[in-house]
Design a protein around this motif. Structure first.
Motif, PDB file in Angstrom:
ATOM      1  N   LYS A   1      -3.662   6.091  -0.664  1.00 12.38           N
ATOM      2  CA  LYS A   1      -4.475   4.934  -1.088  1.00 12.38           C
ATOM      3  C   LYS A   1      -3.915   3.617  -0.574  1.00 12.38           C
ATOM      4  O   LYS A   1      -4.178   2.559  -1.146  1.00 12.38           O
ATOM      5  N   HIS A   2      -3.142   3.637   0.523  1.00 12.38           N
ATOM      6  CA  HIS A   2      -2.491   2.404   0.947  1.00 12.38           C
ATOM      7  C   HIS A   2      -3.407   1.484   1.749  1.00 12.38           C
ATOM      8  O   HIS A   2      -3.063   0.344   2.015  1.00 12.38           O
ATOM      9  N   SER A   3      -4.579   1.959   2.144  1.00 14.15           N
ATOM     10  CA  SER A   3      -5.411   1.140   3.029  1.00 14.15           C
ATOM     11  C   SER A   3      -6.869   1.537   2.894  1.00 14.15           C
ATOM     12  O   SER A   3      -7.188   2.682   2.575  1.00 14.15           O
ATOM     13  N   LYS A   4      -7.731   0.550   3.134  1.00 10.20           N
ATOM     14  CA  LYS A   4      -9.150   0.886   3.262  1.00 10.20           C
ATOM     15  C   LYS A   4      -9.699   0.286   4.545  1.00 10.20           C
ATOM     16  O   LYS A   4     -10.895   0.069   4.667  1.00 10.20           O
ATOM     17  N   GLY A   5      -8.802  -0.026   5.479  1.00  5.84           N
ATOM     18  CA  GLY A   5      -9.258  -0.493   6.781  1.00  5.84           C
ATOM     19  C   GLY A   5      -9.639  -1.960   6.815  1.00  5.84           C
ATOM     20  O   GLY A   5      -9.287  -2.740   5.930  1.00  5.84           O
ATOM     21  N   LYS A   6     -10.374  -2.310   7.851  1.00  6.17           N
ATOM     22  CA  LYS A   6     -10.659  -3.697   8.199  1.00  6.17           C
ATOM     23  C   LYS A   6     -11.266  -4.513   7.054  1.00  6.17           C
ATOM     24  O   LYS A   6     -10.937  -5.669   6.854  1.00  6.17           O
ATOM     25  N   LEU A   7     -12.180  -3.908   6.308  1.00  8.83           N
ATOM     26  CA  LEU A   7     -12.878  -4.672   5.277  1.00  8.83           C
ATOM     27  C   LEU A   7     -12.319  -4.427   3.886  1.00  8.83           C
ATOM     28  O   LEU A   7     -12.788  -4.985   2.901  1.00  8.83           O
ATOM     29  N   GLY A   8     -11.300  -3.567   3.782  1.00 11.74           N
ATOM     30  CA  GLY A   8     -10.752  -3.229   2.474  1.00 11.74           C
ATOM     31  C   GLY A   8     -10.074  -4.428   1.826  1.00 11.74           C
ATOM     32  O   GLY A   8      -9.475  -5.255   2.489  1.00 11.74           O
ATOM     33  N   VAL A   9     -10.198  -4.513   0.512  1.00 12.10           N
ATOM     34  CA  VAL A   9      -9.521  -5.567  -0.238  1.00 12.10           C
ATOM     35  C   VAL A   9      -8.254  -4.949  -0.835  1.00 12.10           C
ATOM     36  O   VAL A   9      -8.298  -3.869  -1.405  1.00 12.10           O
ATOM     37  N   PRO A  10      -7.111  -5.645  -0.686  1.00  7.14           N
ATOM     38  CA  PRO A  10      -5.850  -5.012  -1.041  1.00  7.14           C
ATOM     39  C   PRO A  10      -5.521  -4.993  -2.527  1.00  7.14           C
ATOM     40  O   PRO A  10      -4.738  -4.181  -2.981  1.00  7.14           O
ATOM     41  N   VAL A  11      -6.112  -5.916  -3.287  1.00  3.10           N
ATOM     42  CA  VAL A  11      -5.850  -5.941  -4.738  1.00  3.10           C
ATOM     43  C   VAL A  11      -7.157  -6.225  -5.461  1.00  3.10           C
ATOM     44  O   VAL A  11      -8.128  -6.697  -4.876  1.00  3.10           O
ATOM     45  N   GLY A  12      -7.169  -5.920  -6.770  1.00  5.53           N
ATOM     46  CA  GLY A  12      -8.339  -6.231  -7.581  1.00  5.53           C
ATOM     47  C   GLY A  12      -9.516  -5.315  -7.346  1.00  5.53           C
ATOM     48  O   GLY A  12     -10.652  -5.650  -7.658  1.00  5.53           O
ATOM     49  N   THR A  13      -9.261  -4.132  -6.790  1.00  2.00           N
ATOM     50  CA  THR A  13     -10.363  -3.198  -6.534  1.00  2.00           C
ATOM     51  C   THR A  13     -10.547  -2.279  -7.737  1.00  2.00           C
ATOM     52  O   THR A  13      -9.749  -2.267  -8.663  1.00  2.00           O
ATOM     53  N   ASP A  14     -11.601  -1.485  -7.676  1.00  5.66           N
ATOM     54  CA  ASP A  14     -11.890  -0.524  -8.722  1.00  5.66           C
ATOM     55  C   ASP A  14     -10.711   0.434  -8.907  1.00  5.66           C
ATOM     56  O   ASP A  14     -10.036   0.788  -7.952  1.00  5.66           O
ATOM     57  N   SER A  15     -10.478   0.876 -10.144  1.00 10.68           N
ATOM     58  CA  SER A  15      -9.296   1.709 -10.393  1.00 10.68           C
ATOM     59  C   SER A  15      -9.345   3.026  -9.610  1.00 10.68           C
ATOM     60  O   SER A  15      -8.313   3.583  -9.248  1.00 10.68           O
ATOM     61  N   SER A  16     -10.563   3.518  -9.296  1.00 11.11           N
ATOM     62  CA  SER A  16     -10.642   4.775  -8.543  1.00 11.11           C
ATOM     63  C   SER A  16     -10.195   4.564  -7.086  1.00 11.11           C
ATOM     64  O   SER A  16      -9.867   5.511  -6.381  1.00 11.11           O
TER      65      SER A  16
END
Ligand code: MG
Length: 355
Positions: free
Chosen positions: A163-178
């Motif tokens: 779960k360390h990355s979601k790529g170019k558009l991923g937000v690094p903090v404050g995302t859904d717990s899943s």
């Protein structure tokens, strides 16, 4: 008399905040195994990663600049070490588990393809069902290392890597717990990865003459600082104090610092990662991966892991092979397969690739 490992586990219980992960309370390994007498579980994970082959190969994988002539550019290995440094600083300041944080940081990019993000994009196009490096990192530690046995890491380290990355558009903090790591230590690595690459990629791009400090978005520089060092300090401090203010419910940044950090990332995509000039060599690298993909699938028994071909098919085996390559291995194999012999002097690089 308790073992040293039991004493260290006891120390964790006394020292760390209640929100920290604890070695003695790990959800366990994929395959149960006896505990070590000296080292608690997460420390052992960290050590296994340092000793694995995929970790050593990071030395010859591109971060941003392909086969840079200068010795001062980052590689995937030095990027990993910078992520680890930033992540441990945050973990220590919050009284969270440093060893778990370090294990996730050192393992987070093990599945990275050769030729940086361009390599990842090319593999994503070639592989039916797509490719991304964070899933491949998990495959490296679960399956590919130690001749198909994997490193058998704890659930917490594996979750953080996946779960360390979601790529170019991923937000690094404050995302859904899943969408975020279950442990705060895993969440630290995700934001530390961004803090590290945004800053060192600006530094490397400046060194390469692709951009100048004065090109950076003005508001970002005003909010975050004028040098890499100041910006890292600002971002790291912001994560620590904002997370503390929210009583360690999750790892956070203030809106202002997060917005400007993401603005810098967006700027880097435009000015560096997807810039026509700096990606010119990568287009050739993409052609190399494409040619290798075709060739190794034509002759799977010569190149690919036989067990994987049988159990999961040639696509999976080819993906594992190509994703595991260093930049120079890919170039060397391409030369051996496609360029007449007297023209190349790359055999030595190939021979250095040992099982
Ligand atoms: Mg990374």
């Amino acid at each position: 008399m308790p073992t040293i490992r039991e004493q260290l586990e006891q120390r964790e219980l006394m020292m760390l905040v209640p929100q920290a992960a604890r070695s003695a309370e790990t959800r366990g390994r994929l395959r149960p195994e006896a505990e070590d007498d000296l080292r608690p579980a997460f420390q052992r994970d960290r050590d296994r990663i340092i000793h694995c082959k995929a970790f050593r190969r990071l030395k010859h994988k591109t971060q941003v600049f392909f086969a840079p002539a200068g010795d001062h550019y980052r590689t995937r290995l030095t990027h990993t070490l910078e992520v680890s440094q930033i992540a441990r600083t945050i973990a220590k300041a919050l009284w969270l588990h440093e060893d778990l944080t370090e294990a996730i940081a050192l393992g987070h990019d093990l599945g990275h393809a050769p030729f940086g993000h361009h390599g990842e994009r090319v593999l994503n196009e070639l592989m039916p069902g797509g490719f991304n490096h964070y899933e491949q990192s998990l495959r490296v530690v679960d399956v590919l290392e130690r001749d198909g046995r994997g490193l058998n890491l704890t659930w917490e380290t594996r979750d953080g890597i996946a779960k360390h990355s979601k790529g170019k558009l991923g937000v690094p903090v404050g995302t859904d717990s899943s969408d975020r790591a279950a442990t705060l230590e895993g969440q630290i690595v995700r934001i530390s990865d961004l803090i590290a690459y945004v800053n060192h990629d600006i530094d490397d791009a400046t060194r390469a003459g692709v951009l100048q400090e004065s090109d950076l978005p003005k508001t970002s520089v005003r909010v975050l600082g004028e040098t890499s060092s100041r910006r890292i300090g600002r971002m790291v401090g912001d994560v620590i104090f904002e997370t503390r203010r929210l009583q360690l419910r999750e790892i956070r940044m203030t809106g202002e610092v997060l917005d400007e950090t993401l603005a810098l990332r967006q700027f880097l995509f435009r000015a560096v990662y997807e810039n026509e000039v700096s990606t010119a060599e990568f287009r050739k690298a993409g052609d190399i991966l494409g040619a290798l993909w075709t060739k190794v699938r034509e002759r799977p028994l010569d190149f690919l892991d036989h067990r994987t071909v049988q159990a999961e098919g040639p696509d999976v085996a080819a993906r594992d092979f190509l994703a595991g390559m260093t930049d120079r291995y890919a170039v060397g194999l391409f030369a051996r397969l496609f360029i007449p012999k007297p023209w190349v002097d790359m055999h030595r690089a190939l021979e250095e690739w040992t099982e």
